[in-house]
Design an enzyme around this catalytic site. Structure first.
Site, PDB file in Angstrom:
ATOM      1  N   LYS A   1      31.993  13.297  28.158  1.00 52.42           N
ATOM      2  CA  LYS A   1      32.221  14.738  28.347  1.00 52.42           C
ATOM      3  C   LYS A   1      30.872  15.368  28.719  1.00 52.42           C
ATOM      4  CE  LYS A   1      32.030  18.447  26.918  1.00 52.42           C
ATOM      5  NZ  LYS A   1      31.245  19.484  27.627  1.00 52.42           N
TER       6      LYS A   1
ATOM      7  N   TRP B   1      23.099  19.783  29.886  1.00 50.35           N
ATOM      8  CA  TRP B   1      22.972  20.148  31.301  1.00 50.35           C
ATOM      9  C   TRP B   1      21.585  19.879  31.867  1.00 50.35           C
ATOM     10  CZ3 TRP B   1      18.985  23.463  31.184  1.00 50.35           C
ATOM     11  CH2 TRP B   1      18.802  24.203  30.019  1.00 50.35           C
TER      12      TRP B   1
ATOM     13  N   ALA C   1      28.244  18.383  30.173  1.00 50.40           N
ATOM     14  CA  ALA C   1      28.132  19.816  29.873  1.00 50.40           C
ATOM     15  C   ALA C   1      28.927  20.634  30.886  1.00 50.40           C
ATOM     16  CB  ALA C   1      26.669  20.239  29.906  1.00 50.40           C
TER      17      ALA C   1
ATOM     18  N   GLU D   1      20.678  12.594  19.735  1.00 47.83           N
ATOM     19  CA  GLU D   1      19.439  12.983  20.438  1.00 47.83           C
ATOM     20  C   GLU D   1      19.441  14.493  20.475  1.00 47.83           C
ATOM     21  OE1 GLU D   1      17.223  10.874  21.447  1.00 47.83           O
ATOM     22  OE2 GLU D   1      18.274   8.958  21.505  1.00 47.83           O
TER      23      GLU D   1
ATOM     24  N   CYS E   1      13.846  18.386  26.521  1.00 52.29           N
ATOM     25  CA  CYS E   1      13.753  18.261  25.067  1.00 52.29           C
ATOM     26  C   CYS E   1      12.372  17.783  24.631  1.00 52.29           C
ATOM     27  CB  CYS E   1      14.826  17.316  24.570  1.00 52.29           C
ATOM     28  SG  CYS E   1      14.776  15.755  25.433  1.00 52.29           S
TER      29      CYS E   1
ATOM     30  N   SER F   1      21.974  20.211  21.344  1.00 51.12           N
ATOM     31  CA  SER F   1      21.252  20.980  20.335  1.00 51.12           C
ATOM     32  C   SER F   1      21.504  20.435  18.924  1.00 51.12           C
ATOM     33  CB  SER F   1      21.689  22.439  20.405  1.00 51.12           C
ATOM     34  OG  SER F   1      23.061  22.513  20.132  1.00 51.12           O
TER      35      SER F   1
HETATM   36  P1  NAP Z   1      24.559  22.073  23.395  1.00 56.57           P
HETATM   37  O1  NAP Z   1      24.986  23.467  23.458  1.00 56.57           O
HETATM   38  O2  NAP Z   1      24.510  21.420  22.065  1.00 56.57           O
HETATM   39  O3  NAP Z   1      25.525  21.272  24.386  1.00 56.57           O
HETATM   40  C1  NAP Z   1      25.394  19.902  24.591  1.00 56.57           C
HETATM   41  C2  NAP Z   1      26.763  19.294  24.797  1.00 56.57           C
HETATM   42  O4  NAP Z   1      27.543  19.502  23.633  1.00 56.57           O
HETATM   43  C3  NAP Z   1      27.548  19.911  25.955  1.00 56.57           C
HETATM   44  O5  NAP Z   1      28.286  18.915  26.599  1.00 56.57           O
HETATM   45  C4  NAP Z   1      28.459  20.874  25.245  1.00 56.57           C
HETATM   46  O6  NAP Z   1      29.657  21.132  25.951  1.00 56.57           O
HETATM   47  C5  NAP Z   1      28.777  20.104  23.981  1.00 56.57           C
HETATM   48  N1  NAP Z   1      29.238  20.944  22.887  1.00 56.57           N
HETATM   49  C6  NAP Z   1      28.908  22.223  22.615  1.00 56.57           C
HETATM   50  N2  NAP Z   1      29.561  22.644  21.504  1.00 56.57           N
HETATM   51  C7  NAP Z   1      30.318  21.597  21.079  1.00 56.57           C
HETATM   52  C8  NAP Z   1      31.210  21.401  19.987  1.00 56.57           C
HETATM   53  N3  NAP Z   1      31.470  22.360  19.099  1.00 56.57           N
HETATM   54  N4  NAP Z   1      31.801  20.197  19.857  1.00 56.57           N
HETATM   55  C9  NAP Z   1      31.554  19.224  20.745  1.00 56.57           C
HETATM   56  N5  NAP Z   1      30.717  19.342  21.790  1.00 56.57           N
HETATM   57  C10 NAP Z   1      30.103  20.521  21.958  1.00 56.57           C
HETATM   58  O7  NAP Z   1      23.108  21.859  24.016  1.00 56.57           O
HETATM   59  P2  NAP Z   1      22.581  22.383  25.444  1.00 56.57           P
HETATM   60  O8  NAP Z   1      22.198  23.790  25.281  1.00 56.57           O
HETATM   61  O9  NAP Z   1      23.527  22.009  26.501  1.00 56.57           O
HETATM   62  O10 NAP Z   1      21.303  21.449  25.654  1.00 56.57           O
HETATM   63  C11 NAP Z   1      20.049  21.801  25.251  1.00 56.57           C
HETATM   64  C12 NAP Z   1      19.688  21.116  23.962  1.00 56.57           C
HETATM   65  O11 NAP Z   1      19.760  19.707  24.128  1.00 56.57           O
HETATM   66  C13 NAP Z   1      18.261  21.398  23.554  1.00 56.57           C
HETATM   67  O12 NAP Z   1      18.198  21.625  22.169  1.00 56.57           O
HETATM   68  C14 NAP Z   1      17.518  20.115  23.915  1.00 56.57           C
HETATM   69  O13 NAP Z   1      16.358  19.887  23.191  1.00 56.57           O
HETATM   70  C15 NAP Z   1      18.563  19.103  23.634  1.00 56.57           C
HETATM   71  N6  NAP Z   1      18.288  17.859  24.356  1.00 56.57           N
HETATM   72  C16 NAP Z   1      17.879  16.779  23.627  1.00 56.57           C
HETATM   73  C17 NAP Z   1      17.566  15.602  24.260  1.00 56.57           C
HETATM   74  C18 NAP Z   1      17.130  14.408  23.467  1.00 56.57           C
HETATM   75  O14 NAP Z   1      17.120  13.303  24.020  1.00 56.57           O
HETATM   76  N7  NAP Z   1      16.798  14.536  22.193  1.00 56.57           N
HETATM   77  C19 NAP Z   1      17.656  15.503  25.655  1.00 56.57           C
HETATM   78  C20 NAP Z   1      18.067  16.628  26.375  1.00 56.57           C
HETATM   79  C21 NAP Z   1      18.381  17.802  25.695  1.00 56.57           C
HETATM   80  P3  NAP Z   1      29.851  22.491  26.803  1.00 56.57           P
HETATM   81  O15 NAP Z   1      28.728  22.518  27.780  1.00 56.57           O
HETATM   82  O16 NAP Z   1      31.169  22.293  27.440  1.00 56.57           O
HETATM   83  O17 NAP Z   1      29.795  23.612  25.822  1.00 56.57           O
END
Ligand code: NAP
Length: 480
Positions: A172, A148, A174, A247, A281, A226
């Site tokens: 898909k 998101w 967020a 990522e 991130c 994450s």
């Molecule tokens: P997240 O909870 O891992 O969610 C990211 C995506 O994964 C969302 O679309 C989420 O869908 C989906 N998801 C969640 N649980 C899942 C599952 N069991 N199976 C498949 N998909 C699933 O992360 P977030 O809280 O949204 O984002 C923050 C994190 O992203 C931080 O750790 C940040 O550092 C990292 N990030 C990394 C980068 C990079 O380039 N390295 C860039 C930006 C952010 P739903 O929303 O529908 O649950």
């Protein structure tokens, strides 16, 4: 504003699981209802993408590049409306959202350029009569799962190279931020992308991902999110040997050496840390400052931070918007409380700012001095506007502390000597490093991490290579 899903070539507002409410983090108000899709929608999207894959792959590169270039131009032309969608669904200041729109457009222009430079190569063989040729072909149907915090850019940096390479794309976004994704899909179709080439579904993340990844026809997953979710997805990808780009979470160190230009370092700290209220991130999470300047650095950052305007993202001049939801606020509170309990000294902030008739999600820019690696803010991503400062006695100590984290996405080094800063940067175990530079990301450069921050690169030629497979032909000609 588009609120429907794009599945199998048409827009639909029907989700087998009902609807998801999308709320504005700055007001808590519901701004849209989008479909809650499940396995049946995920499967029809996949069936269609798989069927269309050969046609898109066979589409001439120049034609694919034309669609991407037109998309880049239209994204820029719609900067204002796209920025408003981003701010409404993820809360960041409107000016930052506008930068995100430009950054997203850059991924389309970059992918259009890179695909046209991807040439066949000859391999020098010591085999008379046999010519070795290396070429690239589309990896196949791709899936993208995005977070998101950059709802437009994180999708753009996956979709652009995938489409350039000739891959049909499933996406898909967020749960909190599907609207930017739908808006981007609309633009792509207007710019000539065949509708069956892209499918954007909001819904149950686990069910959708499982349907796609366990099927065998999806050949590539690009995930941003994450580390915890990344691990789950990697396990699923193992089943069908799905190629992955991951990522994941970051925990960047921000190193300020003894001879740094303090003013530049303070400016850099503010710029890199408070973007999206600390929810990026590559935000620095651990500030490692030489002991001779640590107090001055903390004081100057605090003075500058106190002047930042905290407000809803849509308000003119806003510099710090709300955190995405109440759980995010609780996490930041817990990190601050833990640091203070363990001996950290609060220099400024440390609490939320109450704005009448708004949810309690506006966290003040916070500076904590006297931090150490035992604190939560030194071991986990805070994802909020907190600057924890630890004094270090040398560059060597800074490098050791920086590399002690299992994460390795971004890092920052501020110092006066080019040779020393570059040497320190090269010793950091991370993928993206700013040297006297607070905004290292660029759509034409590789972006990605090491260790728990994942693998694979996005951006430029490196991002494109994630969507092609290398094919080697040993050609013996029988023609005279
Ligand atoms: P997240 O909870 O891992 O969610 C990211 C995506 O994964 C969302 O679309 C989420 O869908 C989906 N998801 C969640 N649980 C899942 C599952 N069991 N199976 C498949 N998909 C699933 O992360 P977030 O809280 O949204 O984002 C923050 C994190 O992203 C931080 O750790 C940040 O550092 C990292 N990030 C990394 C980068 C990079 O380039 N390295 C860039 C930006 C952010 P739903 O929303 O529908 O649950």
């Amino acid at each position: 504003m588009q609120t429907r899903n794009l599945i199998a070539g048409r827009w639909t507002n029907i989700g087998s699981g009902g609807a998801i409410e999308v709320a504005d983090p700055a007001s808590g108000e519901v701004i849209a209802r989008v479909p809650m899709c499940g396995a049946s929608e995920a499967l029809s999207a996949l069936n269609c993408a798989f069927e269309f894959q050969p046609e898109w792959e066979a589409t001439p590169i120049t034609q694919r590049a034309d669609v991407l270039r037109a998309t880049a131009a239209m994204v820029v032309a719609r900067k204002d409306s796209l920025a408003r969608i981003i701010t409404q669904e993820c809360g960041k200041p409107l000016a930052e959202a506008a930068s995100e729109v430009q950054y997203s457009a850059d991924y389309f222009s970059s992918a259009a350029q890179e695909i046209q430079s991807l040439n066949e190569m000859d391999v020098a063989l010591e085999r008379p009569g046999v010519r070795g040729v290396v070429r690239h072909r589309a990896v196949g149907v791709c899936a993208a799962i995005t977070p998101w915090n950059f709802p437009l850019a994180m999708l753009a940096r996956k979709v652009a190279p995938a489409l350039a390479a000739g891959c049909a794309q499933l996406a898909k976004p967020a749960e909190e931020t599907p609207l930017s994704a739908f808006a981007l899909a609309e633009i792509l179709l207007e710019c000539g992308l065949p509708p069956k080439c892209l499918h954007v579904l909001s819904g149950d993340a686990k069910v959708i991902a499982t349907t796609w990844l366990m099927d065998g026809r999806v050949r590539k997953l690009s995930f941003t999110g994450s580390t915890e979710t990344g691990r789950l997805l990697l396990r699923q990808c193992a089943q069908e040997i799905v190629r992955c780009s991951m990522e994941l979470g970051g925990h960047a160190a921000f190193i300020v050496l003894q001879d740094a230009d303090i003013e530049l370092a303070v400016k850099g700290a503010l710029q890199s840390k408070f973007r999206n209220a600390g929810q990026t991130c590559i935000c620095p999470n651990r500030f490692l400052v030489h002991e001779s300047i640590a107090s001055e650095f903390a004081a100057r950052v605090a003075i500058a931070a106190a002047q930042l305007k905290i407000a809803p993202g849509m308000e003119s001049g806003c510099q710090i918007g709300p955190l995405i939801h109440d759980e995010a606020v609780e996490k930041v509170r817990a990190h601050v409380a833990d640091a203070l309990k363990r001996g950290g000294q609060l220099v400024c902030g440390g609490r939320t700012k109450i704005i009448p008739n708004r949810p309690d999600r506006f966290f003040e820019p916070t500076v904590i001095a006297n931090c150490d690696p035992s604190m939560l803010c030194f071991t986990q991503e805070t994802f909020g506007p907190v600057i924890p400062i630890m004094s270090v006695t040398s560059a060597k100590e800074a490098i050791e502390v920086a590399n002690s984290s299992p994460f390795g996405l971004a890092g920052y080094v501020f110092g006066g000597s080019d040779a020393v800063t570059r040497s320190v940067a090269q010793q950091l175990q991370c993928g993206v490093i700013g040297v006297n530079e607070a905004a290292p990301s660029n759509a034409r450069a590789p972006f990605g991490g090491v260790k728990f921050s994942g693998y694979g690169r996005e951006g430029g030629a490196w991002g494109l290579m994630e969507y092609v497979t290398t094919q080697y032909l040993a050609l013996r000609s029988l023609e005279k």
